[in-house]
Design a protein around this motif. Structure first.
Motif, PDB file in Angstrom:
ATOM      1  N   ILE A  94      -0.076 -10.653  -5.418  1.00  0.00           N
ATOM      2  CA  ILE A  94       0.560  -9.547  -4.711  1.00  0.00           C
ATOM      3  C   ILE A  94      -0.037  -8.276  -5.294  1.00  0.00           C
ATOM      4  CG2 ILE A  94       2.718  -8.314  -4.264  1.00  0.00           C
ATOM      5  CD1 ILE A  94       4.167 -10.997  -4.565  1.00  0.00           C
ATOM      6  N   VAL A  95      -0.806  -7.559  -4.493  1.00  0.00           N
ATOM      7  CA  VAL A  95      -1.529  -6.379  -4.958  1.00  0.00           C
ATOM      8  C   VAL A  95      -0.709  -5.143  -4.612  1.00  0.00           C
ATOM      9  CG1 VAL A  95      -3.727  -5.151  -4.922  1.00  0.00           C
ATOM     10  CG2 VAL A  95      -3.676  -7.609  -4.459  1.00  0.00           C
ATOM     11  N   ILE A  96      -0.519  -4.288  -5.602  1.00  0.00           N
ATOM     12  CA  ILE A  96       0.208  -3.042  -5.412  1.00  0.00           C
ATOM     13  C   ILE A  96      -0.779  -1.901  -5.614  1.00  0.00           C
ATOM     14  CG2 ILE A  96       2.164  -1.647  -6.186  1.00  0.00           C
ATOM     15  CD1 ILE A  96       3.314  -4.255  -7.408  1.00  0.00           C
ATOM     16  N   THR A  97      -0.887  -1.021  -4.645  1.00  0.00           N
ATOM     17  CA  THR A  97      -1.816   0.100  -4.763  1.00  0.00           C
ATOM     18  C   THR A  97      -1.050   1.407  -4.634  1.00  0.00           C
ATOM     19  OG1 THR A  97      -2.360   0.425  -2.418  1.00  0.00           O
ATOM     20  CG2 THR A  97      -3.532  -1.315  -3.577  1.00  0.00           C
TER      21      THR A  97
ATOM     22  N   TRP B   5       0.843  -1.198   0.000  1.00  0.00           N
ATOM     23  CA  TRP B   5       0.000   0.000   0.000  1.00  0.00           C
ATOM     24  C   TRP B   5       0.881   1.252   0.000  1.00  0.00           C
ATOM     25  CZ3 TRP B   5      -5.337  -0.093  -0.249  1.00  0.00           C
ATOM     26  CH2 TRP B   5      -5.975   1.146  -0.146  1.00  0.00           C
ATOM     27  N   PHE B   6       1.020   1.866  -1.197  1.00  0.00           N
ATOM     28  CA  PHE B   6       1.800   3.094  -1.336  1.00  0.00           C
ATOM     29  C   PHE B   6       0.918   4.287  -0.967  1.00  0.00           C
ATOM     30  CE2 PHE B   6       4.191   0.120  -3.759  1.00  0.00           C
ATOM     31  CZ  PHE B   6       5.493   0.592  -3.860  1.00  0.00           C
ATOM     32  N   THR B   7       1.387   5.121  -0.055  1.00  0.00           N
ATOM     33  CA  THR B   7       0.657   6.314   0.346  1.00  0.00           C
ATOM     34  C   THR B   7       1.605   7.493   0.401  1.00  0.00           C
ATOM     35  OG1 THR B   7      -0.688   7.333   2.109  1.00  0.00           O
ATOM     36  CG2 THR B   7       0.969   5.761   2.803  1.00  0.00           C
ATOM     37  N   GLY B   8       1.085   8.684   0.142  1.00  0.00           N
ATOM     38  CA  GLY B   8       1.878   9.898   0.163  1.00  0.00           C
ATOM     39  C   GLY B   8       1.157  11.002  -0.583  1.00  0.00           C
ATOM     40  N   LEU B   9       1.720  12.206  -0.542  1.00  0.00           N
ATOM     41  CA  LEU B   9       1.100  13.352  -1.193  1.00  0.00           C
ATOM     42  C   LEU B   9       1.049  13.188  -2.704  1.00  0.00           C
ATOM     43  CD1 LEU B   9       2.850  16.187   0.828  1.00  0.00           C
ATOM     44  CD2 LEU B   9       0.427  15.580   0.976  1.00  0.00           C
TER      45      LEU B   9
ATOM     46  N   ILE C 237       3.635   1.442   2.711  1.00  0.00           N
ATOM     47  CA  ILE C 237       4.857   2.041   2.181  1.00  0.00           C
ATOM     48  C   ILE C 237       4.631   3.544   2.051  1.00  0.00           C
ATOM     49  CG2 ILE C 237       6.518   2.057   0.282  1.00  0.00           C
ATOM     50  CD1 ILE C 237       5.581  -0.806  -0.386  1.00  0.00           C
ATOM     51  N   PHE C 238       5.281   4.303   2.913  1.00  0.00           N
ATOM     52  CA  PHE C 238       5.102   5.750   2.950  1.00  0.00           C
ATOM     53  C   PHE C 238       6.134   6.422   2.050  1.00  0.00           C
ATOM     54  CE2 PHE C 238       5.723   9.728   5.810  1.00  0.00           C
ATOM     55  CZ  PHE C 238       4.950  10.489   4.941  1.00  0.00           C
ATOM     56  N   ILE C 239       5.670   7.007   0.961  1.00  0.00           N
ATOM     57  CA  ILE C 239       6.552   7.775   0.081  1.00  0.00           C
ATOM     58  C   ILE C 239       6.609   9.178   0.663  1.00  0.00           C
ATOM     59  CG2 ILE C 239       7.013   8.504  -2.284  1.00  0.00           C
ATOM     60  CD1 ILE C 239       7.014   5.455  -1.798  1.00  0.00           C
TER      61      ILE C 239
ATOM     62  N   GLY D 292       2.095  13.864  -6.219  1.00  0.00           N
ATOM     63  CA  GLY D 292       3.401  14.291  -6.712  1.00  0.00           C
ATOM     64  C   GLY D 292       4.567  13.697  -5.955  1.00  0.00           C
ATOM     65  N   ALA D 293       4.298  12.868  -4.965  1.00  0.00           N
ATOM     66  CA  ALA D 293       5.388  12.272  -4.191  1.00  0.00           C
ATOM     67  C   ALA D 293       6.149  11.226  -5.001  1.00  0.00           C
ATOM     68  CB  ALA D 293       4.836  11.646  -2.909  1.00  0.00           C
ATOM     69  N   GLY D 294       5.496  10.640  -6.001  1.00  0.00           N
ATOM     70  CA  GLY D 294       6.135   9.603  -6.807  1.00  0.00           C
ATOM     71  C   GLY D 294       5.573   8.217  -6.558  1.00  0.00           C
ATOM     72  N   LYS D 295       4.398   8.127  -5.971  1.00  0.00           N
ATOM     73  CA  LYS D 295       3.816   6.809  -5.631  1.00  0.00           C
ATOM     74  C   LYS D 295       3.619   5.939  -6.863  1.00  0.00           C
ATOM     75  CE  LYS D 295       0.136   8.626  -3.875  1.00  0.00           C
ATOM     76  NZ  LYS D 295       0.537  10.014  -4.225  1.00  0.00           N
ATOM     77  N   SER D 296       2.945   6.487  -7.883  1.00  0.00           N
ATOM     78  CA  SER D 296       2.636   5.687  -9.071  1.00  0.00           C
ATOM     79  C   SER D 296       3.898   5.274  -9.815  1.00  0.00           C
ATOM     80  CB  SER D 296       1.704   6.480 -10.006  1.00  0.00           C
ATOM     81  OG  SER D 296       0.452   6.709  -9.379  1.00  0.00           O
ATOM     82  N   THR D 297       4.848   6.190  -9.897  1.00  0.00           N
ATOM     83  CA  THR D 297       6.095   5.885 -10.612  1.00  0.00           C
ATOM     84  C   THR D 297       6.854   4.756  -9.916  1.00  0.00           C
ATOM     85  OG1 THR D 297       6.284   8.169 -11.360  1.00  0.00           O
ATOM     86  CG2 THR D 297       8.289   6.835 -11.405  1.00  0.00           C
TER      87      THR D 297
END
Length: 637
Positions: free
Chosen positions: A543-546, A473-477, A571-573, A479-484
């Motif tokens: 394995i799920v990536i969000t 679980w990617f989280t952050g503002l 996962i905190f970006i 523009g932080a770069g989560k999707s990339t």
């Protein structure tokens, strides 16, 4: 000649002890009445209670001396004693001359014991009033004779009726300030009767009083010869309460504690909510449905032949069956229901508005479960009784909504059983109570929709893929770069022959969540739906990536609770706002600063950073490729 009398002039210690025992026995067996005083600000609630305490001689000499000193210091219009100071204990209350907190006081008369709750009149403290009313048998609703029926009079009357208080006293106070005018009293009673009938109050007793002068408080007043009813204390001493009704209902006891002092004793302790129980009675433990019979009823004073509603006891079973805190012991042939979806009336008690879909702790009796509330069906206008459309509930609002729990709850409608029908909602992060509610009924779909067993389970799916399911679980503002970074992580895992699926925030909003906006409530629902999809995918062994901003800790925790232990990896970006705004690849920050984009996280909507993420990535010190490499290395050493 010697005088002979039947009674000794001085009693012996034995006789004194007998008198004390006799007094204590009489006192112990007096009935108890719990009541509240409520109404608008400065209607005289605290003064009335102070007068009751004073007239019933429940004030010690040192308290009286302190009261007289405080009264002189406060200097209230030449009044010798300010009775309100007996109850208004907070400094802020004395300074402002109002009640803020709920003050509980005990007093007794020859006929009955009393616990009275002085509840605040200000609208902002309505939640405190609900607390006091939740355990009351009777409500004294005060009205200032000069002002008549006000908004808070209506609000408190509605809440008292909603909370199941059926004994209502309309105390028209400060009659001395209107010359004890019967016409004023009659006009107020007529207005209140019209309103009361609209909300379902079919019976109430109206009494003209003066807390200041003591008129009709402990006895009839010469100033109101036109009033022929009982004084307030006479009514309080004789009014019938619902204890007999509780005992007539089927037996229910929520288990508060498993009593296991040694290997030779095992009992289940709690307060009997309704009904009676005897040794030999057949019982059923819910929600499991296991049955047994009562072998003993144990108390500190010895075993009982019978226990009734209102008693705290320990029950022993004839058989060894599972029973734990939160379970409900009931009569076997008439058990309560268990369900996981309900309609309920909710009184919102938090400064922050309700977020439909957010997960809260729901506490009902001794049961605590995770629950979420849907958008209200309607909100109640307590002045007109209109049902108003509402998307949420704010402080002191009252509405009707559906709610669901993560597991079945043993319940009965609040109208039948306060203990198994009344609940509170608790914020999972702050641990603050945010709402009180009353269950109406379970929804039909709660009974008609069941889990369908399947022969091929998640373990088989995972074994075929030779991997352990997980949610990254990617989280952050923005523009932080989560999707990339998430995309690079998936590519690396794919090269390692791992079976993955990437759920990206923007992509999901094109389909599954295209109906949702960016309000706080919509963000909550967005994450709830994604969490449910991610759970299904882990059941498929993936394995799920969000990659979602997912700004609220409560919702990230909600998704964590959906998964099996260890499967949720947060996962905190971690990118500073200034850095994220400087990148502004999509131009969203610029629009938000210009006021063209509302509810944008980091600008006019908050982001709650993870406190203990499994992985933290500081993108100011590494590239996206390096970040992805570090994440994969942590996941697959």
């Amino acid at each position: 000649m010697t005088d002979v009398t039947d009674e000794p002039i001085y009693k012996t210690d034995a006789l004194i002890a007998e008198d004390i025992d006799r007094y204590l026995d009489v006192h112990q067996h007096k009935s108890m009445l719990r009541f509240i005083t409520c109404g608008s600000v400065d209607d005289g609630k605290s003064t009335l209670i102070g007068r009751l305490l004073y007239d019933s001689k429940m004030i010690f000499e040192d308290q009286l001396a302190a009261l007289e000193a405080d009264s002189k210091r406060v200097g209230t219009q030449g009044q010798e004693i300010d009775f309100a100071l007996l109850v208004d204990g907070l400094a802020a209350e004395r300074e402002q001359g109002i009640t803020i907190d709920v003050a509980y006081r005990f007093f007794t008369t020859e006929k009955r014991k009393f616990i009275v709750a002085d509840t605040p009149g200000h609208e902002q403290y309505t939640r405190n009033m609900v607390t006091g009313a939740s355990t009351a048998d009777l409500a004294v609703i005060l009205v200032d004779a000069r002002k008549g029926i006000l908004t808070q009079t209506r609000r408190h009357s509605y809440l008292c009726h909603l909370l199941g208080i059926r004994n209502i006293v309309l105390a028209v106070n400060k009659m001395d300030l209107v010359g004890y005018d019967q016409a004023v009293f009659n006009r107020i009673v007529m207005t209140y009767r019209a309103f009361a009938s609209e909300i379902g109050i079919t019976h109430f007793l109206a009494i003209p009083i003066s807390g200041f002068k003591g008129d009709n408080i402990t006895g009839p007043s010469d100033n109101t010869p036109w009033y022929k009813g009982p004084s307030l204390i006479e009514h309080l001493e004789t009014v019938e309460v619902d204890q007999a009704a509780d005992r007539a209902r089927p037996f229910r006891m929520p288990v508060q504690w498993v009593n296991r002092p040694n290997l030779d004793f095992r009992g289940f302790s709690g307060l009997i909510a309704t009904g009676t129980v005897k040794p030999g009675d057949a019982i059923r433990v819910l929600p499991s449905g296991k049955t047994s019979t009562i072998s003993r009823i144990v108390t500190l004073d010895g075993d009982l032949d019978e226990a009734v509603a209102g008693q705290s006891v320990t029950l022993c079973f004839a058989d060894e069956i599972d029973c734990s805190r939160g379970d409900v012991i009931a009569i076997a042939d008439s058990p309560p229901q268990a369900a996981d979806q309900f309609e309920a009336t909710i009184v919102w008690m938090a400064d922050e508005e309700m977020l439909p879909g957010r997960s809260y702790w729901l506490k009902i009796g001794t049961q605590t479960v995770s629950a979420s509330v849907q958008a209200p069906k309607y909100q109640v206008n307590v002045n007109t009784m209109e049902h108003l459309a509402a998307k949420t509930l704010d402080l002191n609002a009252i509405g009707v909504a559906n709610l669901s729990t993560d597991k079945p709850v043993v319940f009965e409608p609040y109208a039948d059983n306060r203990a198994l029908g009344g609940f509170i909602l608790i914020d999972k992060i702050s641990n603050a109570t945010v709402a009180a509610g009353m269950l109406h009924f379970s929804l039909r779909r709660a009974q008609n929709v069941h889990w369908q067993p399947t022969d091929i389970g998640r373990e088989h799916h995972a074994a075929l893929k030779n991997q352990q399911p997980a949610v990254l679980w990617f989280t952050g503002l923005s523009g932080a770069g989560k999707s990339t970074i998430a995309n690079l992580v998936e590519k690396k895992l794919a090269r390692m022959n791992r079976h993955t699926f990437l759920l990206d925030g923007d992509n999901v909003r094109h389909g599954l969540n295209r109906d949702l906006g960016f309000t706080d409530a919509d963000r909550v629902e967005n994450i709830r739906r994604v969490g449910e999809v991610a759970k299904l995918m882990t059941d498929a062994g993936l394995i799920v990536i969000t990659a979602f901003i997912s700004p609220f800790r409560s919702e990230r925790d909600m998704v964590r609770q959906m998964m099996r232990p260890g499967e949720f990896v947060e996962i905190f970006i971690d990118t500073p706002l200034a850095e994220a705004e400087a990148r502004d690849v999509k131009g969203l920050y610029k629009k938000a600063r210009a006021g063209e984009l509302k509810n944008f996280t980091g600008i006019d909507s908050p982001y709650e950073a993870p406190e203990n993420p499994e992985i933290r990535i500081d993108t100011t010190g590494m590239s996206a490729e390096e970040a992805a490499e570090a994440i994969v290395a942590r996941l697959i050493p």
